[in-house]
Design an enzyme around this catalytic site. Structure first.
Site, PDB file in Angstrom:
ATOM      1  CD  GLU A  78      76.325 -17.206 -57.156  1.00 51.66           C
ATOM      2  OE1 GLU A  78      75.410 -17.674 -56.453  1.00 51.66           O
ATOM      3  OE2 GLU A  78      76.599 -17.630 -58.288  1.00 51.66           O
ATOM      4  CD  GLU A 109      92.853  -1.646 -66.969  1.00 59.70           C
ATOM      5  OE1 GLU A 109      94.082  -1.517 -66.924  1.00 59.70           O
ATOM      6  OE2 GLU A 109      92.265  -2.709 -66.722  1.00 59.70           O
TER       7      GLU A 109
END
Length: 219
Positions: A78, A109
């Protein structure tokens, strides 16, 4: 960990009506801004560090797994349309690669060595600032990224929603909004995810304003 504990307010959520579920979640969500308010001094310190890094030609590199990684990539994506930044200035790195943006990649992870590899591929330098996002505060991928950042002299900022986690020991600045147990136990895309999004909004918006990327409050 408080993020994994059972919430007594929602123990009978499976017996509630749709309106009651919405009301319950709304009540729980109301606690999130209060938790974030309690860590604003740490957020401000992080904004100052990030602003200095970007001013020197460094980058902001978000690192996370699962929901945390997706939020980092979202915030990074963004920045160009909001602040007219170079797309390479704010970057999101997610465990499991970009395929993990749309589907869960189990176990991604848990490989700390992959975080180092991913940051080397991103050409991490001492000018950069790494923001590691790990709700639990113990995600191996994120902890490894923060350690590596420290080893090469980059700034290491951590965001978690549990106190006294390992993240505290590897981050130069630890931002820890304690939002309490989730409405659905362990579903940290809820309150913890909301707290994370609020903080990421502050980090990039604060730094970009400080860098002169707005005119008044205009993009």
């Amino acid at each position: 960990m408080t993020t994994e504990s059972r919430n007594p307010e929602s123990e009978r959520i499976d017996q509630l009506s749709s309106l009651e579920i919405a009301q319950l979640m709304n009540r729980e969500d109301a606690a999130v801004p209060i938790a974030v308010e309690g860590v604003l001094e740490d957020v401000a310190r992080a904004i100052d560090v990030l602003t200095h890094s970007l001013r020197q030609g460094g980058r902001l590199i978000y690192v996370g797994a699962g929901t945390s990684g997706r939020l980092g990539v979202l915030d990074a994506s963004e920045c160009p349309p909001t602040f007219n930044t170079d797309p390479r200035q704010v970057v999101g790195v997610i465990a499991g690669g970009y395929g993990a943006l749309t589907r869960s990649i189990e176990g991604a992870e848990d490989f700390p060595e992959q975080a180092v590899k991913d940051l080397k591929e991103a050409n991490l330098t001492a000018l950069d600032c790494v923001v590691g996002i790990a709700t639990s505060g113990r995600t191996p991928y994120v902890l490894s990224a923060l350690r590596y950042a420290g080893e090469i002299g980059a700034q290491a900022i951590g965001i978690a929603c549990n106190q006294d986690s390992e993240l505290n020991t590897v981050a130069d600045i630890a931002i820890l909004p304690i939002v309490g147990p989730e409405v659905v136990s362990g579903s940290t895309r809820l309150k913890a995810g909301t707290a994370t999004k609020l903080i990421l909004n502050m980090l990039t918006t604060g730094a970009m304003v400080r860098l002169g990327k707005t005119y008044g409050n205009l993009m």
